[in-house]
Design a protein around this motif. Sequence first.
Motif, PDB file in Angstrom:
ATOM      1  N   GLY A  37       0.831  -1.191   0.000  1.00  0.00           N
ATOM      2  CA  GLY A  37       0.000   0.000   0.000  1.00  0.00           C
ATOM      3  C   GLY A  37       0.872   1.251   0.000  1.00  0.00           C
ATOM      4  O   GLY A  37       1.841   1.340   0.764  1.00  0.00           O
ATOM      5  N   VAL A  38       0.531   2.213  -0.877  1.00  0.00           N
ATOM      6  CA  VAL A  38       1.368   3.416  -1.014  1.00  0.00           C
ATOM      7  C   VAL A  38       0.503   4.675  -0.947  1.00  0.00           C
ATOM      8  O   VAL A  38      -0.726   4.614  -1.087  1.00  0.00           O
ATOM      9  N   THR A  39       1.188   5.809  -0.734  1.00  0.00           N
ATOM     10  CA  THR A  39       0.525   7.114  -0.755  1.00  0.00           C
ATOM     11  C   THR A  39       1.549   8.158  -1.186  1.00  0.00           C
ATOM     12  O   THR A  39       2.767   7.864  -1.254  1.00  0.00           O
ATOM     13  N   GLY A  85      -3.895   3.137  -5.050  1.00  0.00           N
ATOM     14  CA  GLY A  85      -2.926   3.325  -3.984  1.00  0.00           C
ATOM     15  C   GLY A  85      -2.226   2.042  -3.594  1.00  0.00           C
ATOM     16  O   GLY A  85      -1.870   1.858  -2.424  1.00  0.00           O
ATOM     17  N   VAL A  86      -2.011   1.147  -4.562  1.00  0.00           N
ATOM     18  CA  VAL A  86      -1.319  -0.115  -4.302  1.00  0.00           C
ATOM     19  C   VAL A  86      -0.373  -0.399  -5.448  1.00  0.00           C
ATOM     20  O   VAL A  86      -0.475   0.193  -6.531  1.00  0.00           O
ATOM     21  N   ILE A  87       0.534  -1.341  -5.195  1.00  0.00           N
ATOM     22  CA  ILE A  87       1.434  -1.819  -6.248  1.00  0.00           C
ATOM     23  C   ILE A  87       1.189  -3.312  -6.399  1.00  0.00           C
ATOM     24  O   ILE A  87       1.364  -4.083  -5.453  1.00  0.00           O
ATOM     25  N   GLU A  88       0.763  -3.711  -7.597  1.00  0.00           N
ATOM     26  CA  GLU A  88       0.516  -5.117  -7.904  1.00  0.00           C
ATOM     27  C   GLU A  88       0.992  -5.387  -9.331  1.00  0.00           C
ATOM     28  O   GLU A  88       1.163  -4.467 -10.125  1.00  0.00           O
ATOM     29  N   SER A  89       1.217  -6.684  -9.615  1.00  0.00           N
ATOM     30  CA  SER A  89       1.549  -7.149 -10.969  1.00  0.00           C
ATOM     31  C   SER A  89       2.795  -6.462 -11.521  1.00  0.00           C
ATOM     32  O   SER A  89       2.867  -6.134 -12.714  1.00  0.00           O
TER      33      SER A  89
END
Length: 791
Positions: A37-39, A85-89
């Motif tokens: 999770g990022v911001t 607000g996430v990093i996936e794949s």
Amino acid sequence: MSRWMKNIKFGAVFMVLLALVAYLANVIINQRDMGIGVTLNSDNQVVITSLETDGWGQEVLEPGDIVLKVDGSNPLQTEMVRQYGVIESADNITVNRIGSDGTLRTLWFPVTHGASAHGVLFYLVIPGASLLLLLVFSGYVYWKEKNDHAAQMLILFFLSIGLSYFSSAASGLLDPVGRTTLGFSFAYIPVFFVHFMQAYLRRFQEEFVSRAGLRFLYILAFLIGVLMTLSVIPGIPIHPLETASLLVFFICSNFFIVYKLILKFVKHRSGDLKSLFKFTLTGHAVAFLPFLLFDAIPGFFDQSFVPAKLTAIFLLAIPIVYFYLFITKRLFDIDFVLNRFSYYTTISFVPALVIIGLMALTMHQNQYTWLKWIQIFLLVYLMITLFLFAKEFMDYRLRPHFLKETHDFQGSIDRFSKRISKVMKRSDLEQALEREVCLILPVRNISFLKIVQDINMDSTAVTGDGRAAAGVEDTLQKLANKPALGDMLRMPQGVGLVIGNYGTTQHIMWIDEKVNHTSLNLDERNWLKTIAHYSGIVYENLYLIEGLIGDLEMEMKNQKEAPSWVLRLIFTLSENERRRLASDLHDAALQDQLIWYRKLESLMLDYPMEEGLVAQLEQIKEGLLDVIHQIRQTCNELRPPLLKEMGIVEALEQLIQQEQIRSNYSVKLWAEPTVIELNDVQILAVYRIVQELLRNADKHARASQIFIRLEQRDDELCFYYKDDGRGMNLTELTDSFKHMGISGIKERVRSLDGEITFNSEPGKGFEVRLTLPLDAHSEEGGVSDGSYFAG
């Protein structure tokens, strides 16, 4: 639609479903849940704020890392970062990290693809097994009830649950297909359930919701599914609107379902549908409450007491419940389950608190957050409750095998109940009690005492058989309060058990100390109380029988003749005894004779013998055949077979045919062609009367011609008998032993409230006329089989 078209449609749907499942499984296997999770910070930099447990990011990244590049590009150019607000794949991540010494380091991490063992279990195996189970349910329902509208909606309900559970992992990975599948399937779960209930209750003329309400739910679910689909299109910033809408709709619709089920339960709480709505309400609560209370509702506050991947397992309760309901057309004994659930959850609460308290005392103070402590408490609480449920089953199945040193108390109760079913006197009951107690308990002595309270004299008398220890009678004499049945009284030696309580009389069984000097354990006390309650019922029945006999004797003294109901009872008991005797003769003596006859016949065929011996054995063989025939004939006379099935006319024809073979008279039977409707008691009475008259005609009257007429006039059966025998002087017809047969006929007719007259003179034959009311005692037709009498 033809059956062929239906099969094509079903096959097409199945292939699409199979392709969708294969695609989602491929996503789950090949993509790793990164859980990052990022911001954006004040410098417009992408900062890592949270790392999910068991995600890839937790292994290498730390909160506070600044993301420089994702797959070699600026992270702000990534749709998932901007919209969710996430990093996936991703394939690799470059971050800046400030070390413990304050230096800034640039780190590059390649992403390990492929699901972890934890991910395979919770995101593929468990959801896949659940989906497979629901597919089996759906196929079975389709095979059994394919044309039922309720069955079709139940299948859609099953598939929506299975697909939403299976696609949740792919949706978490932000896969477009997985997210769209979850959106539509999850939104339609409550809608399909409402539609199923609407179709199912229609067979009971009940409406669950209105058509407009059902249509409104379908439209809302479709709009929410569209929102979830739009969320995967780049450039449409609707996150987290679509997720919040999905959760709100799911929560509100389920509260609406529970509300409707409660209303239906209240409406039918005293009707035939009470159990149905209680059953469905319980199943719905078990399935959805864990998810709503521990994940969905706390999710609005960014909390989760129990992960959705665990609470989702409870959703399987609903398919199982409704599959069982729909296929078997029966309900669980829900009251039995609920009573135990409330009891076990109550007694599990304190042990769970104690365990958590001990853990808190023995562990570091700040090792876990308050949320983690709540999760541990819920887990311990659930495990204790489930263990108590399992213990009940294990006690029933395994306890007799592992605790072999304990007595078989259930077997003792079964054995004792069979013995006391034949008890006719109090002394017999006390002997059965003493035998059973001495068989189970190693006691020195047993005594039976009786307490009689004189209300007028305000005194108590205690009598016993003299075997009780010293001081026992004095202790019973001083009892201040009247003990209840099954109470165990403390004695100077041993214990006293109240085994009978009738009016002012109480029966006490004194049980001496056990030879091993141990006190009675809990199982032994419960067993003694149980047999005391059995004995109390027998004592009460024996007193009632004594009272009935006393009333009967008084009635006989007050009246010159016995009442008809007394005669009816006597004849019924007599017929029961004849039936038992016939059964004993047929099952014992007749079968033994047949066995010996076959052995003799086999012996004569298998071994060569002299002619003289063969002739003697042939005589013995013929004698055995005569005995077998006589026993069969006696059984038939004691209990005529198939009287009810044949009817009175056919039964009399068969009786006359048998009697004419043995006698020298001829009988003419005339019966009106219509069917004469008699109950079992009346059929047997007429049969016995004719049987007795034919026997008298052969033995005493020496008649050659007999005429019998049987007809029904209005509500009466009219019977006429006449023979050309020697006749008799009616003034000599008394209730003497010589005329016991005629007297028995009179009493049998009077027992059925009928009327009978005799007409005879010496040398002019014998004539009988009788009438029986056809509607009298019709309710007693089943008494003659002895089903209402003990023994």
